[in-house]
Design an enzyme around this catalytic site. Structure first.
Site, PDB file in Angstrom:
ATOM      1  N   GLY A 155      37.134  41.520  48.268  1.00  0.00           N
ATOM      2  CA  GLY A 155      35.776  41.814  48.701  1.00  0.00           C
ATOM      3  C   GLY A 155      35.580  41.303  50.108  1.00  0.00           C
ATOM      4  N   PHE A 182      34.459  38.462  51.097  1.00  0.00           N
ATOM      5  CA  PHE A 182      34.789  37.058  51.308  1.00  0.00           C
ATOM      6  C   PHE A 182      36.150  36.675  50.750  1.00  0.00           C
ATOM      7  CE2 PHE A 182      30.049  36.774  50.952  1.00  0.00           C
ATOM      8  CZ  PHE A 182      29.814  36.335  52.237  1.00  0.00           C
ATOM      9  N   VAL A 199      41.064  38.426  45.098  1.00  0.00           N
ATOM     10  CA  VAL A 199      41.046  37.965  43.705  1.00  0.00           C
ATOM     11  C   VAL A 199      42.397  38.285  43.062  1.00  0.00           C
ATOM     12  CG1 VAL A 199      39.890  38.157  41.465  1.00  0.00           C
ATOM     13  CG2 VAL A 199      38.554  38.328  43.571  1.00  0.00           C
ATOM     14  N   ASP A 230      22.565  41.651  45.262  1.00  0.00           N
ATOM     15  CA  ASP A 230      23.646  42.588  45.590  1.00  0.00           C
ATOM     16  C   ASP A 230      24.098  43.334  44.335  1.00  0.00           C
ATOM     17  OD1 ASP A 230      25.371  43.917  47.246  1.00  0.00           O
ATOM     18  OD2 ASP A 230      26.901  42.341  47.286  1.00  0.00           O
TER      19      ASP A 230
HETATM   20  P1  ADP Z   1      33.513  39.109  47.301  1.00  0.00           P
HETATM   21  O1  ADP Z   1      32.604  37.980  46.973  1.00  0.00           O
HETATM   22  O2  ADP Z   1      34.462  38.803  48.408  1.00  0.00           O
HETATM   23  O3  ADP Z   1      32.781  40.409  47.503  1.00  0.00           O
HETATM   24  P2  ADP Z   1      34.040  39.726  44.565  1.00  0.00           P
HETATM   25  O4  ADP Z   1      33.618  38.549  43.776  1.00  0.00           O
HETATM   26  O5  ADP Z   1      33.075  40.872  44.616  1.00  0.00           O
HETATM   27  O6  ADP Z   1      34.465  39.305  46.036  1.00  0.00           O
HETATM   28  O7  ADP Z   1      35.439  40.243  44.011  1.00  0.00           O
HETATM   29  C1  ADP Z   1      36.125  41.314  44.635  1.00  0.00           C
HETATM   30  C2  ADP Z   1      36.729  42.232  43.583  1.00  0.00           C
HETATM   31  O8  ADP Z   1      37.694  41.509  42.801  1.00  0.00           O
HETATM   32  C3  ADP Z   1      35.747  42.766  42.574  1.00  0.00           C
HETATM   33  O9  ADP Z   1      35.082  43.913  43.026  1.00  0.00           O
HETATM   34  C4  ADP Z   1      36.636  43.049  41.378  1.00  0.00           C
HETATM   35  O10 ADP Z   1      37.281  44.295  41.519  1.00  0.00           O
HETATM   36  C5  ADP Z   1      37.669  41.937  41.459  1.00  0.00           C
HETATM   37  N1  ADP Z   1      37.237  40.813  40.613  1.00  0.00           N
HETATM   38  C6  ADP Z   1      36.365  39.836  40.952  1.00  0.00           C
HETATM   39  N2  ADP Z   1      36.156  38.988  39.932  1.00  0.00           N
HETATM   40  C7  ADP Z   1      36.931  39.440  38.914  1.00  0.00           C
HETATM   41  C8  ADP Z   1      37.114  39.015  37.548  1.00  0.00           C
HETATM   42  N3  ADP Z   1      36.473  37.935  37.081  1.00  0.00           N
HETATM   43  N4  ADP Z   1      37.951  39.724  36.769  1.00  0.00           N
HETATM   44  C9  ADP Z   1      38.583  40.825  37.249  1.00  0.00           C
HETATM   45  N5  ADP Z   1      38.435  41.284  38.511  1.00  0.00           N
HETATM   46  C10 ADP Z   1      37.616  40.611  39.343  1.00  0.00           C
END
Ligand code: ADP
Length: 670
Positions: A22, A24, A27, A134
């Site tokens: 994402g 930030f 993952v 968001d």
């Molecule tokens: P950011 O804060 O940088 O936007 P996110 O928390 O949205 O990052 O995570 C980016 C992506 O990683 C998500 O859109 C999802 O596809 C994947 N992801 C995040 N958390 C999980 C989780 N707990 N389990 C599986 N995939 C995850």
């Protein structure tokens, strides 16, 4: 306190491949060694975060204080001098966004199942004093029981004066942003969230956005007017609810509290949405304490005291992961490592040995034997020694070997474990969940989904059922003709901090370039590759959507592969099980499909890196900025035995991605 290295992470978790990224973070899939539970590890570089570091701290604080069945649970936070790791509940079902586009749109019944969970999560989040800010289908993940979990609290707010306190920061994704937000007015966080929920509800029911435009200003105008078209398939009840949620004047907007027992929400349930936490914070489960005390050789009292400090350290992680096992009907057991792997029974004194000794144990028939290192992107694990990197890669590879339909993003299934017993248990448990009250299943809703967990009963596989491919068609509005490399207003972000977030995303995406340079002989502009591949006849493009329509048309053309060809051999395509991020083709030859892809990608201005049957793709916007990264992989589907293309978005605006991949895959349209 920040540590120098990530030893704390590596001694407690196996780290596998990247499953998402994402603005930030990156993952990765991980496995907690002591409990054997899969986790998601969100990795952030402090240097990259810069001024956004406080946001991450806020996200961590928010997640520490949220414990709810539809909010992704935080287990462990590890901070080093350079990085922050958040260990999270793993949601193997992927993003709600991908689920929607795989099905074109959802039926009202299925939408209601999901939407009740969204309202439940939001009512809880608001009750804790937070606004999410968001909300969008990319931030709702599907867990192994097909339930939703809210993620990404990076833009959340907890106004000091309470939730009715007016906020000023404009954030979130423009397409989901409330009018008062984009007008720069002071706004109430919970009211803005309701608007975003309205946009989300529309996206669920329609498969596209209510307000959309390539031009940012035009998009803002549409949002401020608040006028959107209601497609013919919407019921009067849905239209009414959408109107109540997307009221330009926030004072006229329905509230989350009113949503809980709104007639639309109650249809088929007869009960209001249950929003109270079924996993209240601070609850101490004695079975988990007993197991921890015995395994870690502490007294129960000491263990209870350690757990109740809620430090989000390894003790918290062990406890919460044991609790999660218990809640899913698994034995509350800590795994006993070979003596050589443990220097002490204290969770803080485990040695880094895990990668070799503890592997995924899910059943799997995938004997994928790709070169692990080629797939191991350790650009974000700079603290690993070459030896450790190799171990991590091998570990990741093992994980892939043993988890065909489960933990890897490439295989994002709705059901992560194929064992019948788990399925049954999942169903049993889901039946207990009020939010999962049975909804009449519709064959027509289902394409290529593995057997059900919940809340949709009686799902069918594609094996014999032709109706599974007959979701009613409709036109996808507002998404035609947009170039993939054209930044789309709907997917961008407004002002700080989200514009910074976007920039960060772009910068991160440029990491792909580093990956590309890693293996020069494989690096190629797509044009070169297409030539080299000897792509066969050019694509016969057909307009329209693909994710649903290709699959629907399949029953006319299914051609069986040569019996006995279970895999394409060492260098052949992977065999995978049905999942919703897979598009079936009418082709019998994986190479033909691959060649067609190699031929069409340059036409769509997509650069790619080929690794066997996987194409790691990216698009660039102005000034060479990477606007999108995604993977396409030619695979063989188990049943029906056909060649398919698995897709996975890694970066970039979801709706632009949807349009682009539809466009690419329409080549296979019949
Ligand atoms: P950011 O804060 O940088 O936007 P996110 O928390 O949205 O990052 O995570 C980016 C992506 O990683 C998500 O859109 C999802 O596809 C994947 N992801 C995040 N958390 C999980 C989780 N707990 N389990 C599986 N995939 C995850």
């Amino acid at each position: 306190m920040a540590m120098d290295s990530a030893a704390e992470l590596l001694k407690n978790y196996e780290v596998y491949e990247t499953i998402g990224s994402g603005g930030f973070a990156k993952v990765k899939l991980g496995r907690h060694i002591l409990t054997g539970e899969k986790v998601a590890i969100k990795i952030m570089d402090k240097k990259d975060l810069g001024d956004d570091l406080p946001r991450v701290k806020l996200e961590i604080e928010a997640m520490k204080s949220l414990s709810h069945q539809h909010v992704c649970r935080l287990y462990h936070v590890i901070e080093t001098n350079t990085q922050i790791f958040m260990v999270l509940e793993y949601c193997p079902g992927g993003e709600l966004f991908d689920y929607i586009i795989a099905k074109d749109r959802l039926s009202e019944e299925e939408t209601r199942v999901f939407f009740r969970q969204i309202v439940s999560a939001m009512a809880y989040v608001h009750s804790q004093g937070y606004a999410h800010r968001d909300l969008k289908p990319e931030n709702l993940l599907i867990d192994e029981d097909h339930n939703l979990k809210l993620i990404d609290f990076g833009l959340c707010a907890k106004p000091k004066g309470g939730l009715s306190y007016e906020l000023m920061t404009c954030c979130g994704s423009p397409a989901y942003a409330a009018p008062e937000l984009i007008q720069g007015k002071a706004y109430i966080g919970s009211e803005a969230d309701v608007w975003s929920m309205g946009v989300l509800l529309f996206a669920l029911l329609c498969g596209y956005l209510p307000f959309d435009d390539d031009n940012c200003m035009a998009l803002y105008r549409k949002i401020t007017k608040g006028v959107f078209d209601n497609p013919r398939w919407l019921s009067p009840g849905s239209i009414l609810l959408l109107n109540q949620m997307m009221q330009v004047n926030p004072r006229h907007r329905v509230t989350v509290r009113q949503l809980l027992d709104h007639p639309w929400m109650m249809t088929g349930y007869g009960s209001p949405v249950e929003w109270h936490s079924k996993r209240p914070l601070g609850y101490i489960d004695e079975d988990c304490i007993t197991e921890m005390a015995v395994s870690l050789q502490h007294s129960r009292n000491t263990t209870r005291q350690m757990v109740s400090q809620w430090r989000y350290d390894h003790t918290t992680a062990i406890y919460l992961l044991l609790l999660s096992k218990k809640q899913r009907g698994k034995p509350v057991r800590i795994r006993h490592l070979p003596v050589s792997d443990v220097t002490s029974c204290s969770p803080h004194h485990l040695v880094v040995q895990s990668q070799k000794t503890l592997l995924f144990t899910d059943d799997d028939d995938d004997d994928d034997d790709d070169d692990a290192e080629d797939f191991c992107y350790d650009d974000d694990l700079p603290w690993l020694t070459p030896q450790q990197k190799r171990l991590t890669c091998l570990s990741a590879e093992k994980g892939r070997d043993q988890t065909n339909h489960a933990p890897t993003p490439e295989r994002r299934p709705v059901t992560p474990h194929s064992r019948q017993e788990r399925r049954d248990r999942g169903r049993e448990q889901s039946n207990k969940n009020k939010e999962n009250v049975a909804v009449a299943s519709k064959d027509s809703d289902i394409f290529a989904l593995p057997a059900p967990r919940s809340p949709l009963p009686s799902r069918k596989t594609t094996t014999t059922n032709k109706n599974v491919l007959t979701t009613p068609t409709h036109n996808i509005m507002n998404h035609s003709g947009r170039r993939a490399d054209t930044p789309k207003a709907g997917g961008g972000t407004l002002q700080d901090p989200s514009s910074r977030k976007r920039e960060r995303e772009e910068r991160k995406a440029e990491g792909v370039v580093e990956i590309l340079t890693f293996s020069p002989e494989r690096r190629s502009r797509s044009l070169d590759m297409a030539g080299a591949a000897g792509a066969d006849s050019g694509p016969k493009r057909r307009g329209g959507k693909v994710f649903g329509s290709l699959e629907r048309g399949l029953d006319k053309v299914i051609t069986l592969l040569t019996p006995g060809r279970r895999r394409g051999g060492r260098d052949g395509p992977r065999r995978i099980k049905a999942q919703y991020n897979v598009t079936l083709t009418s082709q019998t030859s994986p190479d033909q499909v691959l060649n067609q892809l190699l031929s069409i990608l340059p036409e769509k201005n997509v650069d790619f890196l080929q690794k066997g049957y996987t194409l790691k793709c990216r698009t660039q916007g102005d000034f060479g900025k990477v606007t999108m990264a995604f993977e396409l992989e030619v695979c063989l589907l188990h049943r029906p035995e056909v060649v398919c293309v698995r897709r996975q978005r890694l970066k970039g605006d979801s709706w632009v991605y949807k349009k682009l991949v539809e466009d690419i895959l329409s080549t296979f349209s019949i």
